[in-house]
Enzyme design. Structure first.
Site: not given
Ligand code: 3BD
Length: 326
Positions: A35-36, A82, A114, A309
């Site tokens: 239907e969708y 990061s 996270k 972590k």
């Molecule tokens: C914008 C900021 C730097 C403040 C920031 N950076 C994030 N990250 C950066 C590094 N990242 C990353 N990814 C791949 C390789 C290296 N770094 C992955 C996201 C955040 C990730 C999460 C989450 N995962 O829920 C979150 N609630 N807040 C974030 N806030």
């Protein structure tokens, strides 16, 4: 967008958006896919006859586009930083001490879950979603706009015609992950080891029709370009993003003391398995943007945030599906 559309077309928009919401957000469709598809094909035919009826927020604009040959590279004008990772309360207390040495004792934090997904960036111009990109190496990512248009919880058009670049995590809800692996198992295909790999494989699909079936989702947590001088705290930024109808994780909490941070970590260590999406820790951010600026960034990550972590879960390593776009 809707002022100049015939009522019948408006009705199709509303009906398709309703069915889409039931299917992707409530996971409880009230009509069969046939239907969708019938209504979607009717709208596609009408738009073909009357291209002036195609609006950016039309349901036909979500799963548009033919499969790509490759992804275009995108440069992030504000680099995507990061995270510094820590694994113990002691290290969190060190982080708190460093922050207080730099900005004084009047400091509040925001704790966020996270999300275990992939970092992405979304750009809206005059309120219209125009670009979605992976984080890549922080400076150069890939244009995955067509795949992110299939994420039902992401609006194609904002309620205000503003320019905005927001950042967040694309992820696959646990339920979608289980469904996908059940299907792959039935088809004798390699299974994905975890929702994060499945999300990565799905975002890397060159055909948006395949990405659309993967039921990806997004939580936003930050911004690149977003000139709202009225926003002075991170928590206020999250509220502004949420007020624009963009998905923001509801569990974020402002914490005045490290004890409240530890309580939050304990609470979500216990709640983790019951959440409908994967998390691999807790992110602690200084709430005041003025204090964030005072603290600044190291070469790779902000001094004003830290990621705690969770201890790695005992996992049996299985053969991991690495999906490449064909
Ligand atoms: C914008 C900021 C730097 C403040 C920031 N950076 C994030 N990250 C950066 C590094 N990242 C990353 N990814 C791949 C390789 C290296 N770094 C992955 C996201 C955040 C990730 C999460 C989450 N995962 O829920 C979150 N609630 N807040 C974030 N806030």
């Amino acid at each position: 967008m809707e002022e100049s559309l015939p009522q019948h077309v408006l009705d199709l928009h509303r009906q398709l958006n309703q069915y889409s919401y039931e299917y992707y957000v409530e996971d409880n469709p009230s009509v069969p896919d046939s239907e969708y598809d019938r209504l979607m094909n009717e709208l596609i035919a009408l738009e073909k006859e009357h291209p002036e009826w195609i609006t950016p927020d039309s349901p036909t604009q979500r799963v548009g586009g033919e499969p790509l040959k490759a992804f275009r590279k995108v440069t992030h004008d504000v680099p995507m930083l990061s995270l510094g990772d820590v694994f113990s309360e002691e290290e969190l207390l060190d982080f708190d001490r460093r922050v207080r040495q730099a900005v004084g004792d009047d400091v509040a934090y925001v704790c966020e879950l996270k999300i275990d997904g992939l970092a992405i960036s979304l750009t809206y111009e005059k309120g219209v979603f125009v670009l979605g990109a992976t984080r890549g190496n922080g400076t150069i990512g890939e244009d995955i706009t067509n795949n992110l248009k299939t994420v039902r919880s992401l609006p194609l058009v904002l309620p205000e015609p503003i320019d905005l670049e927001v950042r967040g995590e694309a992820y696959m809800p646990k339920r979608s992950f289980e469904r996908l692996n059940e299907e792959r198992s039935r088809n004798g295909e390699l299974l994905f080891a975890n929702p994060r790999n499945a999300a990565a494989g799905s975002l890397r699909q060159l055909d948006p029709k395949i990405a659309a079936k993967r039921r990806l989702a997004v939580f936003l947590y930050s911004s690149g370009r977003f000139d709202r001088e009225s926003i002075t705290t991170h928590y206020g930024l999250l509220e502004s993003i949420r007020e624009l109808g963009l998905p923001v994780n509801p569990e974020s909490r402002r914490c005045k003391t490290m004890q409240e941070v530890f309580d939050y970590i304990k609470e979500y260590t216990e709640k983790r398995d019951a959440l409908p999406y994967g998390i691999d820790g807790i992110v602690v951010k200084v709430d005041s943007m003025a204090q964030q600026r005072q603290l600044g960034n190291t070469v790779k990550s902000p001094r004003w945030m830290i990621a705690y972590k969770f201890p790695a879960e005992e996992v049996v390593t299985t053969l991991e599906a690495i999906e490449v776009s064909v």
